[in-house]
Design a protein around this motif. Structure first.
Motif, PDB file in Angstrom:
ATOM      1  N   TYR A  49       0.825  -1.214   0.000  1.00  0.00           N
ATOM      2  CA  TYR A  49       0.000   0.000   0.000  1.00  0.00           C
ATOM      3  C   TYR A  49       0.858   1.262   0.000  1.00  0.00           C
ATOM      4  O   TYR A  49       0.509   2.266  -0.627  1.00  0.00           O
ATOM      5  N   TYR A  50       1.989   1.210   0.664  1.00  0.00           N
ATOM      6  CA  TYR A  50       2.822   2.407   0.825  1.00  0.00           C
ATOM      7  C   TYR A  50       3.528   2.808  -0.467  1.00  0.00           C
ATOM      8  O   TYR A  50       4.012   3.933  -0.590  1.00  0.00           O
TER       9      TYR A  50
ATOM     10  N   HIS B 124       0.894  -1.936  -8.249  1.00  0.00           N
ATOM     11  CA  HIS B 124       0.395  -3.095  -7.512  1.00  0.00           C
ATOM     12  C   HIS B 124       0.078  -2.727  -6.061  1.00  0.00           C
ATOM     13  O   HIS B 124       0.067  -3.587  -5.195  1.00  0.00           O
ATOM     14  N   SER B 125      -0.170  -1.427  -5.827  1.00  0.00           N
ATOM     15  CA  SER B 125      -0.323  -0.945  -4.451  1.00  0.00           C
ATOM     16  C   SER B 125      -1.746  -1.034  -3.937  1.00  0.00           C
ATOM     17  O   SER B 125      -2.041  -0.567  -2.842  1.00  0.00           O
ATOM     18  N   GLY B 126      -2.637  -1.624  -4.708  1.00  0.00           N
ATOM     19  CA  GLY B 126      -4.011  -1.777  -4.241  1.00  0.00           C
ATOM     20  C   GLY B 126      -4.917  -0.700  -4.795  1.00  0.00           C
ATOM     21  O   GLY B 126      -4.665  -0.129  -5.866  1.00  0.00           O
ATOM     22  N   ASP B 127      -5.946  -0.358  -4.051  1.00  0.00           N
ATOM     23  CA  ASP B 127      -6.970   0.575  -4.510  1.00  0.00           C
ATOM     24  C   ASP B 127      -6.523   2.015  -4.278  1.00  0.00           C
ATOM     25  O   ASP B 127      -7.111   2.762  -3.494  1.00  0.00           O
ATOM     26  N   ASN B 128      -5.460   2.417  -4.959  1.00  0.00           N
ATOM     27  CA  ASN B 128      -4.919   3.764  -4.796  1.00  0.00           C
ATOM     28  C   ASN B 128      -4.871   4.537  -6.100  1.00  0.00           C
ATOM     29  O   ASN B 128      -4.607   5.738  -6.093  1.00  0.00           O
TER      30      ASN B 128
END
Length: 372
Positions: free
Chosen positions: A82-83, A258-262
């Motif tokens: 996520y970061y 690939h950091s998710g829903d960002n």
């Protein structure tokens, strides 16, 4: 500083720094006093400020530098990937200030110093290029409008630093266009690279400048003139540096994606009005129409005023914003709003607007506290 800027500029810059500190203190005051006010409970004290809005995520980065094992050892519940959606510029500033104050206070000081830098850069932009006859007043307006900006620069966030770099980039770029001195273009390239190093939308700054440069080459029928802007290659190189960093920490060069829903971009435009999207909803979205309308109108107004680099940036930014599927358009569009203010300065310096701003002042303050 007095020699290079002149005494009157230094005086105005000090006034703007004090105004920034004063406004920030007013936002912090009920949290420091731990009172009840307007139906809001401030008994959690300054902890409420610390945890708004995503400043703590940059603290995590400052302590871990994206290495998953170090992230896992810290008191947080988000996945390490996520970061990767948060670029490291602001975290570097926190890390630089942390030995003096500790990480949390460094986070807040970084926001305050960045806001002071941003408002002074804005002041120099509008004064040096004679974009208004009232640079000090317009700079004060920049501190409080849009209302979302007052919130963002009063808590831990990367936007103040990013906005400073964006304004500084445009200032130096306009200087280069006016004087054709390479040191200004080099400065623009460095500030632009730092902007990209701070937030992902720095890529829009690169795109806007490239579009402007190629447009100039086309209208002048000088198809190789764009080659003289070669120092701007530093801007995309800073993005590659971040991805290389991710390759070393995550073992994934493309970790950002690939950091998710960002990453909230979608096609066709206006996906924010698709209630199937995760971050939107189906009612109370009318303000987004006004924000986007104001932005596009500002871009065309800057174009009419022949402030072409600013116009390209605003139009590029709001075009991209029309593709964002997220309710918080008011925050995503903040980096373009300094130039929106410049576009409408003839209205914003009038007596009538000053009366309106006085009427709205309490509303802006209560909105900020309610949001926080």
């Amino acid at each position: 500083i007095c020699y290079h800027l002149g005494v009157s500029k230094v005086k105005d810059c000090l006034i703007l720094a004090l105004l920034t500190l004063g406004l920030t203190f007013l936002v912090w005051l009920p949290h420091l006093l731990q009172i009840r006010f307007n139906g809001l409970d401030f008994s959690n004290g300054f902890a409420t400020i610390y945890r708004n809005f995503d400043g703590l995520e940059y603290v995590i980065i400052a302590k871990s530098w994206y290495f998953p094992d170090q992230i896992a050892a810290l008191p947080q519940s988000l996945s390490a990937n996520y970061y990767a959606a948060h670029f490291p510029g602001y975290s570097l500033l926190i890390l630089a200030l942390a030995p003096l104050l500790g990480f949390l206070k460094a986070m807040m000081l970084g926001s305050v110093l960045s806001t002071i830098a941003a408002v002074i850069a804005f002041y120099l932009l509008v004064r040096d290029f004679k974009l208004t006859e009232h640079p000090l007043w317009l700079s004060f307006v920049f501190l409080v409008l849009p209302a979302r900006w007052l919130i963002v620069h009063s808590v831990g966030s990367s936007e103040p630093l990013f906005i400073f770099f964006v304004i500084a980039t445009m200032y130096c770029f306009l200087k280069y266009e006016a004087l054709s001195k390479m040191n200004w273009l080099l400065s623009a390239a460095v500030f632009g690279a730092l902007a990209q190093f701070t937030r992902p939308p720095g890529a829009l700054l690169i795109i806007a400048l490239v579009l402007y440069i190629h447009w100039q080459a086309w209208i002048k029928k000088s198809f190789f003139s764009h080659l003289r802007y070669w120092p701007l290659i530093l801007m995309p190189l800073s993005l590659l540096l971040i991805f290389y960093w991710y390759g070393q920490s995550y073992g994934d060069f493309w970790a950002y994606f690939h950091s998710g829903d960002n990453i909230h971009l979608g096609f066709p435009p206006f996906q924010v009005f698709d209630k199937q999207q995760y971050w939107v909803g189906d009612i109370w979205l009318e303000d987004i129409v006004y924000i986007l309308g104001l932005g596009f109108l500002a871009g065309l107004t800057l174009w009419k005023r022949k402030l072409y680099p600013l116009a390209f940036f605003v139009l590029t930014y709001f075009t991209a914003s029309s593709l964002i599927a997220h309710r918080d358009i008011s925050r995503y569009t903040l980096p373009a709003f300094p130039f929106v203010i410049i576009a409408f300065e003839k209205i914003l310096v009038t007596k009538e607007f000053k009366i309106v701003l006085a009427i709205l002042a309490l509303g802006i303050y209560l909105y900020a506290q309610n949001f926080i």
